[in-house]
Scaffold this motif. Structure first.
Motif, short mmCIF file in Angstrom:
data_model
loop_
_atom_site.label_atom_id
_atom_site.label_comp_id
_atom_site.label_asym_id
_atom_site.label_seq_id
_atom_site.Cartn_x
_atom_site.Cartn_y
_atom_site.Cartn_z
N LEU A 1 7.38 101.68 27.83
CA LEU A 1 5.93 101.54 27.25
C LEU A 1 5.25 101.38 25.96
N SER A 2 4.80 103.14 26.10
CA SER A 2 4.30 102.57 24.90
C SER A 2 4.47 102.34 23.50
N CYS A 3 5.94 103.03 23.41
CA CYS A 3 6.70 102.86 22.05
C CYS A 3 6.74 101.30 22.46
N MET A 4 6.96 100.48 23.10
CA MET A 4 7.64 98.76 22.94
C MET A 4 6.06 98.20 22.64
N ILE A 5 4.84 98.62 23.10
CA ILE A 5 3.66 98.01 22.78
C ILE A 5 3.46 97.96 21.03
N MET A 6 3.80 99.22 20.17
CA MET A 6 3.84 99.65 19.15
C MET A 6 4.77 98.86 18.18
N SER A 7 6.13 98.75 18.77
CA SER A 7 6.91 98.86 18.12
C SER A 7 6.46 96.51 17.70
N GLY B 1 -0.99 101.45 22.04
CA GLY B 1 0.70 101.37 22.20
C GLY B 1 1.18 102.99 21.46
N ARG B 2 1.00 103.22 20.82
CA ARG B 2 1.52 104.48 20.38
C ARG B 2 0.45 105.70 20.85
N ALA B 3 -0.57 105.18 21.31
CA ALA B 3 -0.61 106.69 21.84
C ALA B 3 -0.83 107.37 22.68
N THR B 4 0.64 107.59 23.36
CA THR B 4 0.29 108.00 24.16
C THR B 4 2.41 108.56 24.13
N PRO C 1 14.06 98.72 14.61
CA PRO C 1 14.29 100.19 14.68
C PRO C 1 14.07 100.73 15.88
N SER C 2 12.26 100.31 15.74
CA SER C 2 11.65 101.24 16.97
C SER C 2 12.37 100.10 18.08
N ILE C 3 12.37 98.98 18.28
CA ILE C 3 11.94 97.86 19.67
C ILE C 3 13.96 97.93 19.67
N CYS C 4 15.16 98.32 18.65
CA CYS C 4 16.29 98.83 19.57
C CYS C 4 16.19 99.78 19.89
N TYR C 5 15.42 101.01 19.73
CA TYR C 5 15.33 102.24 20.38
C TYR C 5 14.49 102.17 21.65
N CYS C 6 13.98 101.64 21.54
CA CYS C 6 13.37 101.43 23.12
C CYS C 6 14.18 101.35 23.62
N MET C 7 14.87 100.21 23.80
CA MET C 7 16.45 99.72 24.64
C MET C 7 16.99 100.47 24.96
N LEU C 8 17.71 101.03 24.06
CA LEU C 8 18.47 102.35 24.28
C LEU C 8 17.74 103.60 24.97
#
Length: 531
Positions: A153-159, A184-187, A245-252
């Motif tokens: 969740l955090s990574c997706m909000i940030m990305s 989003g990045r906080a955690t 790339p960060s959005i793709c990583y979140c899904m992975l």
């Protein structure tokens, strides 16, 4: 630190009932199920730790997107232009930027003469967002969502927010989106660090934790390379290259990463924990089930009857945990000011910006490697104290040396940043060992809040330091040096000690002699195995 209500007898027999409830041998049980460190755990740790790389890119991206570009006079005979320290007040026709107008938000929105508050607003908004996100999201990883879901969740909000930044029409919208990205990045770092360390045995806890720091270095180091390749285009391109790339990583990771078995057990979700251990271990499901059937996990109401902010209430409700938390936060504030401020301030030095950021990123690599190989031997207290002192002295020396000796100045800046990085790494590992499982993620998140709070003031000091270096590097050095002294108030932790899981267990352990505690715990574990 001591509580007279706790038993002080040396008798193993009289302590058995307490140990039966407050000393569940999760470490030894998990190690018997999956080993201390196998390939499955290694792959999980790598996947989770790589979140730090995208975290680093968004944390320091403003070094390039918000940089103040160089300029030149367009008329060779205009003496007033050549003598001006900045283009403020000069006729528009008498000067021009060295790079395209869209290469930085400063040149695109004409922020050069807007003052340090407006110029530093986007970067400060990001760190303020980190503070707000830490307060709102931190305890979700200990309560309802867990480590993995909170990380996704955090990574997706940030990305997603970083990708949306490319549509910013002005500095106000840009600052708002940077705030949401920071929220989003906080955690991210907290969840990644806790999740990786809870997937392995105690012998590899420190080394696996450092993997995240190495990935952070990779992300930081990739940033000047991407910025250099896109320097002739808009700053918006830089955000696209780092966010997609960060959005793709979140899904992975949502499909490939497992939840922490330790957190599942503490939350009473034993069957899910067994399935997780089975997926990354070599033992059969029945064998794993039997191993955990004798553990009293789920019987401690302080860890099961929780709501959104119960973890924070538990941290503040105990005198010993409150004292530890406030002390570590004080140390973290000073480290955070230098850690986040140094890379932002290299533009104020008389040195190439791309090389300066690259050197700073490279200095994180030996810092992470030193921590990786020596974390099993380093004293936590002494290490944090030493590195904060060195960082403070070198930061102040940057001001004393001045820009006339730019090679020596950049060398001192790199040594100061290297020391702050190492102190940062050790402090996070230290915090993991100071608090039990049911509040560990929340405690670490609060400490990172303090680190980020130092980062909130850094952009403003950097902007003010463009006219007076002491307001940036001088203040950095004084703050980290003074705050580092507070580490003397913390207890030392055992480098190969067992992690506690409940508040009562941690409190009980802290009142006992370490060797005595280990002997009692070993006796209990052996009894459980023989049974």
């Amino acid at each position: 630190m001591e509580d007279s209500s706790l038993p002080r007898s040396n008798s193993t027999d009289s302590e058995a009932p307490l140990l039966e409830k407050h000393l569940p041998s999760l470490d030894s049980t998990i190690e018997r199920c999956i080993g201390t460190f196998g390939w499955a755990q290694f792959l999980q740790a790598i996947l989770v730790s790589f979140a730090w790389a995208f975290d680093a890119q968004q944390t320091f991206i403003s070094v390039f997107s918000d940089a103040e570009p160089t300029w030149h006079c367009t008329r060779p005979d205009d003496e007033s232009c050549h003598l001006a320290p900045n283009p403020c007040g000069l006729p528009k026709a008498s000067w021009s930027w060295d790079h395209p107008l869209q290469s930085s938000v400063v040149s695109e929105w004409d922020l050069t003469c807007a003052g340090p508050i407006i110029a530093g607003l986007p970067a400060s908004s990001f760190f303020v967002g980190c503070l707000a996100g830490g307060l709102v999201l931190a305890t979700l990883a200990d309560t309802s969502l867990g480590r993995k879901n909170m990380l996704v969740l955090s990574c997706m909000i940030m990305s997603v927010t970083a990708a949306s930044t490319v549509f910013s029409p002005n500095v106000w919208v840009y600052s708002l989106l940077r705030f949401i990205s920071g929220f989003g990045r906080a955690t991210i770092g907290t969840c990644a660090l806790v999740l990786t360390t809870e997937l392995v045995g105690k012998q590899w806890r420190g080394q696996v934790g450092i993997m995240g720091f190495l990935c952070f270095t990779v992300g930081f180091l990739s940033l000047p390379a991407i910025a250099y390749l896109t320097k002739s285009s808009s700053w918006r391109t830089l955000y696209l290259w780092t966010s997609i790339p960060s959005i793709c990583y979140c899904m992975l990771i949502s499909f490939l990463v497992r939840e922490s078995p330790r957190w599942l057990l503490v939350r009473g979700r034993k069957e899910e924990a067994i399935q997780t251990l089975k997926s990354i271990g070599s033992r059969t499901q029945s064998s794993i089930s039997y191993s955990f059937s004798r553990l009293p996990i789920g019987e401690d109401d302080t860890c099961n009857d929780v709501d959104l902010y119960s973890a924070i209430r538990m941290l503040l409700g105990k005198r010993w945990s409150f004292q530890r938390l406030t002390t570590v936060m004080t140390v973290g504030f000073g480290i955070g000011m230098v850690y986040y401020g140094m890379p932002l301030g290299v533009g104020n030095l008389a040195f190439n910006l791309y090389l300066s950021v690259t050197f700073n990123a490279l200095s994180e690599l030996p810092s992470s490697l030193i921590t990786f190989f020596l974390i099993g031997k380093l004293s936590r207290k002494s290490s944090v104290l030493l590195f904060t002192m060195v960082s403070g002295v070198c930061s102040i020396m940057c001001v004393v040396v001045g820009s006339s000796r730019k090679e020596l100045q950049i060398g001192l800046e790199l040594l100061s940043f290297f020391s702050a990085c190492t102190a940062f790494n050790v402090l996070l590992i230290y915090t993991l060992e100071l608090f039990p499982t049911c509040v560990r993620n929340s405690a670490l998140a609060v400490v990172r809040e303090a680190l980020v709070l130092g980062g909130v003031f850094s952009p403003l000091l950097v902007a003010a330091g463009r006219k007076n270096e002491f307001l940036s590097y001088g203040v950095f050095g004084l703050v980290i040096g003074c705050s580092g002294l507070f580490v003397g108030l913390l207890p030392e932790t055992s480098r190969d000690g067992t992690l506690c899981d409940t508040m009562d267990e941690q409190e009980y352990k802290d009142t006992k002699d370490e060797q005595e505690y280990k002997e009692i715990l070993a006796s209990k574990c052996n009894g459980s195995i023989s049974a």
